[in-house]
Design a protein around this motif. Sequence first.
Motif, short mmCIF file in Angstrom:
data_model
loop_
_atom_site.label_atom_id
_atom_site.label_comp_id
_atom_site.label_asym_id
_atom_site.label_seq_id
_atom_site.Cartn_x
_atom_site.Cartn_y
_atom_site.Cartn_z
N GLU A 101 5.19 -4.46 -4.27
CA GLU A 101 5.08 -4.82 -5.68
C GLU A 101 6.41 -4.65 -6.40
OE1 GLU A 101 2.93 -6.13 -7.73
OE2 GLU A 101 1.34 -6.43 -6.26
N ARG A 102 7.13 -3.58 -6.04
CA ARG A 102 8.43 -3.32 -6.66
C ARG A 102 9.41 -4.45 -6.36
NH1 ARG A 102 9.08 1.23 -4.45
NH2 ARG A 102 7.74 2.35 -5.91
N VAL A 103 9.35 -4.97 -5.14
CA VAL A 103 10.25 -6.07 -4.77
C VAL A 103 9.95 -7.31 -5.60
CG1 VAL A 103 10.91 -7.64 -2.91
CG2 VAL A 103 10.63 -5.21 -2.45
N THR A 104 8.70 -7.64 -5.77
CA THR A 104 8.35 -8.86 -6.54
C THR A 104 8.57 -8.67 -8.03
OG1 THR A 104 6.04 -8.17 -6.65
CG2 THR A 104 6.69 -9.59 -4.81
N ARG A 105 8.46 -7.43 -8.52
CA ARG A 105 8.63 -7.18 -9.95
C ARG A 105 10.06 -7.38 -10.41
NH1 ARG A 105 4.52 -8.29 -12.87
NH2 ARG A 105 2.60 -7.36 -12.04
N TYR A 123 -4.13 -11.39 7.08
CA TYR A 123 -2.81 -11.95 7.37
C TYR A 123 -1.77 -10.95 6.90
CZ TYR A 123 0.53 -15.72 8.23
OH TYR A 123 1.56 -16.51 8.72
N TYR A 124 -0.92 -10.50 7.83
CA TYR A 124 0.01 -9.41 7.58
C TYR A 124 1.37 -10.01 7.21
CZ TYR A 124 -3.64 -6.81 9.91
OH TYR A 124 -4.85 -6.26 10.27
N VAL A 125 1.85 -9.65 6.02
CA VAL A 125 3.10 -10.20 5.50
C VAL A 125 4.08 -9.06 5.29
CG1 VAL A 125 4.20 -11.53 3.67
CG2 VAL A 125 1.84 -12.05 4.35
N LEU A 126 5.25 -9.19 5.90
CA LEU A 126 6.33 -8.23 5.72
C LEU A 126 7.30 -8.83 4.72
CD1 LEU A 126 7.59 -5.53 6.58
CD2 LEU A 126 8.88 -6.81 8.30
N LEU A 127 7.43 -8.19 3.57
CA LEU A 127 8.26 -8.70 2.48
C LEU A 127 9.62 -8.02 2.53
CD1 LEU A 127 8.19 -10.60 0.03
CD2 LEU A 127 7.44 -8.67 -1.35
N HIS A 128 10.67 -8.82 2.66
CA HIS A 128 12.02 -8.26 2.80
C HIS A 128 12.86 -8.68 1.62
CE1 HIS A 128 15.75 -6.82 4.49
NE2 HIS A 128 16.28 -8.05 4.44
#
Length: 1477
Positions: free
Chosen positions: A29-33, A220-225
């Motif tokens: 969430e911090r990455v997308t914020r 569905y597993y998503v790794l957000l980088h």
Amino acid sequence: MAQCVQSVHEFIQDSFVPMVAVLCSEDAERVTRKNNLSFAELLRPFCRLTSEGHLRDPNNQVVVVKGLRISVTGISTKPPQTPDLQKLLSQAVSVCQPPEGSPANVVTAGDYDLNISDRTVKASVPWYSDWKETITQLNSSKCFTATTPWFETYRENFLQSMPASEHEFLNHYLACMLVVSSRDAVPTEQFLKLSQEQHRIQHSGEYTIPKWFIPNTLKYYVLLHDISDGDEQRADLVYEDMKQRYGTQGCYLLKINSRSGAGGADEQIPDPWSQYLHKTSIHTPELYEESAVNNVVENNVDAVEDGLDSAARDGISESHPLQLDQATDSCYPSNNHSQSANSVDVTKPQKQTSVTSHTPVTPPGTCLTLNDHDRIRQFIQEFTFRGLLPHIEKNIRQLNDQLVSRKGLSRSLFSATKKLFGGGKVPEKSIADLKNTAGLLYPSEAPELQIRKMADLCFLVQHYELAYNCYHTAKKDFLSDQAMLYAAGALEMAAVSAFLQSGAPRPYPAHYMDTAIQTYRDVCKNMLLAERCCLLSAEILKSQGKYSEAAALLIKMTSEDSDLRSALLLEQAAHCFINMRSPMVRKFAFHMILAGHRFSKAGQKRHALRCYCQALQVYKGKSWTLAEDHINFTIGRQSFTLRQPENAVAAFRHILINDSKQSAVQQAAFLREYLYVYKSMGQLSGESSLPQLPLPCLHSSQTRVFFGHERRLAEGEKQAATHVSLDQEFDRDLSQMWRELEERVVAVANRGTVPATFQPSQCCLNSQTDNLRYPLAVVEEPIIVEVVFRNPLKVPLVLSALSLLWKFTLKDFSGPQGGTVGETITNEKEATSSKETTALNDVIDTQIIPEFNMSPEETKVARLRLLPHKTGELHVLGVVYDLGTADVGNSEGLPASDLMCVRGQQNLEIQGPRLNMTKEEKTSVKYGPDRRLDPIITSPMPLLEVFFINFPTGLLCGEIRKAWVEFVNVSAVPLTGLRVASTHPEFFTFGSATSDLTPVTPTAAEHCSAYKTVATPPSVAAVTLVSPAAFGVTSGHRPAVTEIPLSRGILGPGEALQIPLWLRGPDREGVHEINFLFYYDSTEKAAKLSHRVLRHTVFICASRSLSVTATASRSNTLQGGEEQRGKDENHSSMLVFVDVENINTSEAGVREFHIVQVSSSSRQWRLHKCINPAGDKDSKLASRERGKLCFRATRCRIEEATSDAVEKYTFADLNLGNEQIISSTTPCADFFFRRDLPSEPRRGGVATGGASQMGRQSLTPQSTDDDAMTSIIRKCSEVEFDIIVLWKAYVVEDNKQLIVEGQLHVSLQTIGKEACTLTQKEETQEMVLLKFKPDVPPPISKPSLEQLSHLIKTCLHYPESYDHPFPQKSLCMVPVTLTLSNCSLAQVDVIIDLRHKTTSPESLEVHGSFTWLGQTQYKLQLQAQEVHRLSLKACFFQAGVYNLGTPRVFAKLAQTSAMCETSQQSAMPALIVINSI
């Protein structure tokens, strides 16, 4: 319905999409914020696939999925509250408004061109200054369809916010994304935690929402980088580990944030999130607050009523479907009278901040590049194609296998459905026969639900044929179990699937939708599902052109539980009506009004205003007055609520200026609303200029302007001249008469010619006068403007502080070249205040009427006065006043200052007459100017006032009365050239120049006779020679204009002059209108105003007096003897018989008449003496008595007819009493020369004196000798002789006996022909045919036998008795002399025949027969006016009485040989007595 941006297929496909849940770790969430977005919001712009997807059905057939969109949302376990959903939908609709400045969206519907989506709606008509130009610009297409984006927004948000239910699986989650950041210490543990959390939410039973499609939900597993802040190698290692754990199709590495927010600020990156954030702004409470500011009020059902007071509410039925919105608005007045209505306290609207101001300062996606966008798009595609679609395909196959195994059917569901549908159809039960089983729930593993679940999966992946088969199968199962909620859902989706099938293998089953809607609404009581079903079905029907069915469906879904939904559906139904093949425009307007009403109740003020304005286009100008009033009233209220006071005032104005058919109570409510809005607008705008008021109606064309002094009223016996006043009605014929009188007197004043610059005086200007020139007014004299107001309402109006608006340009006209021009002054600034000011009173004093009340529907005039103190050019612009209403409901006794009152103005704009002189003006419509409100103020002029003293109102015919006239100069300038003209100059006289003006005062003359008399006993007539010029008669014409002598020729300022005035009663009985025009001018000839006039009109009632008939006969006495032959007068005499009858019927209190004198006036004849018997001198005549007088008239003496006295008249007076009236003096001679013309024109050359000479025509030089002879013959029988009968009468009035005097005129024209006074009653005029060609001049008539018989006058001279001794001599011979007198001016041949004998037996009985001795026939020729005596002898045989008048005389003119002799008139019987001795 209105046109949508999406097609119906796109709309339905987007309404039902696969649902995907998202669970994120905190680091993710911090990455997308960093981009001010959640992970679900980050993906939303990229959730529509740009490429096709494929999967296989249970029959192993490939299904192509086009344009698939998935819905990715965060998981919320809190069930939504219905009020919250309603608020969010309301906010979504209110935010979506027509864009400012958008082009006109015009729908051509029949004869109407309807502006549909223009936001800048105006209450005025038309909306655009050039409506036709707008239509011309849009005529490239035949039809323009309106768009309603607020409805689409509502529909999209409504479908997205639909709560998940047990009977369908379309909005259940199919998959869940588990998102973990690459920065997590142990990402796999985070994935495990998120997976366990998802499992707990789905299977623990703690949460009722969200709903999950199948137990085995796809994870569905998503790794957000985070590329800008993270170790990419570590991310790759973690991802490799994930592929080992979850497989390559179950996980994904998503790299984002390729740039830092500050570093790439200069690079412009597209923002695909804004439109989605706006659509999802229902989740942001800030935007709802902004929407509330725009709408001013919320939907407050329990709000108290506003603005309209109790009386107004009584006028508007509460049960009416169009009942006005009664929600309380902070800016509307309440019924609490403790707050003064004049003190308007309108709260300022809050700061109108834009939508972007409520969002964070940093725009979304600032850390993302276009490569990041592509990565996100690729991620969605990979997830869908590798994860979601295979998962759906697998579940469809599993469900198909389960259903086949449980049902024991064949392998393929296709064949199973064929067998099921092959037999006879199962009859469906009606909804009314089914029991309420809405609460029935199937277990999750029930085969019926498995069929429904399979159908929903097929529907989501666009396999509509298989979906329809499954829905149809499930529908039958549900209906058999009477599970109505499930059955309705299956019917709804079966109908949609049938419609969406490519190739349309079967028609759209609309009855499925109707059954589903009825079931949802009536059985299941679920309006949300019924509404969704209605939206889908209406869109499908619209796409098929079935607008009537769509409108009926939308209208059916309106209800009282949701005003917003009802408003939107009614609006869409209205659009359906104008999109039909034959547009139903009135239905469109009616349903738009209903929609506006529901919008207003829902708090959507702007949408309500838009709906009413669109409906107004249809109702305006179609005589739907009540509907138009309602619409305008609502528009006014809504506009004021939305801070649009100009539109509000314009809308209320339309209600008030038209002829309203509302009740008085309703009109009073409308007026109070208008006054309040108007006053509020004035206080908000703060403008100094006064705006236009619509009430009362101002009839500018009926405005009258009066220039003149206020006349003094009558004092005692004084009667003021009537002149001109505003109380007099305009008469075109009278105006022309006054103009002719003025031209006549102006011509006399200017030596016989009317100046080219002559401009008739017009003291009062109106719509019928000539207003092309600038009128002239005089400084220091008031100008009164009469304005006509009409109150069109049934309630009273109060106008206060009413005055005129004007503009004045100072100008000095005394200078060269028209004078010098000064500054321009106006009182507009002073008029804005209702308080009286004296700032401009030194220039123009403006009258202010404190209060002007108008009753309901009353037309009333207001007279406003201006008093100019300086010269210049004045322009009256209009009126200014305070408008208020007499509040009949003001039972609490509030002071007048507390009543609603506004100040404004109305312009006086007068259209001039249409020009129709030149060809250009005739072929076009052009109007000339109307200058009645633009007077020129000139320098001072004299001002005359006239008073009449002892002026009678009733007279006897011919009565002479003496009155007095007083002339007063009330100005500061001397006047001169005083003259008077009249339509009846015979009615009055000021006396001749030689008349005696004593006594000099009215009091001294009260008991004196109007005539000049001397004491003389009856005797031979007194003769006086009078020149007509002494009485104003010149060239034979009676005086039309009389000059009034002034001392020193002028009448100074403040001076007064009294002179006597003699009046004579008209000769005809009845009421007579007599007009006087007094003319005077200034001593300074350089004035712009050349002269001035004063008018006076009197009405005189004439009563009968005497009727006089006169006859002239030749005298038979021609004196014999030589000594008399030289005297010419003796052979020219005639007898005059005057017959007098008292025809008075005592209505005027007259007791008796006395004939006191008979006078004559002529240039050739005069009365000589009265030959009545001496004892018959009493000439008293009581009512209906008659008397006869006989007079001898002789010719005037030769010495009296000398050359210098040719134009003089001989007056002869024969008094019958002891007083002789000098008829040759004032007033007797004046009225003689002013008398009316005889009713029959005179012929011949002998002038009949005075006015009779006006009709005399001399013979033309081309006349023949016969014409001359004819004239000579006529003169023999014509006579110029006027008889004046003077009388006295005794009148009893107020118990007092008065003596009145009078005179009557008789004009003798022909010998032997009666002449009378003018007839007492007007004879009816015969109709005269119009003649368009001049008549041929009639031939000169030959003289008649009667005229020819007057050439010779005969007379016999003989002894009256003769004694003869018959016994001694049997024959008696008596000498007789026959005197012949030639009455003509030519030679006459005469034949005397003595052979004539009387053969009548009657005559023989009276007198015996005799014979003439000697020559019995003579032929003579007499010279002009010669007298010849012929001696004859008569022979008698016995005594007796004999008539000697037997000789016959024939005569003819000597020069006319062709004319035969004509027998002359026989003399009177000549009787002789023969005595025997």
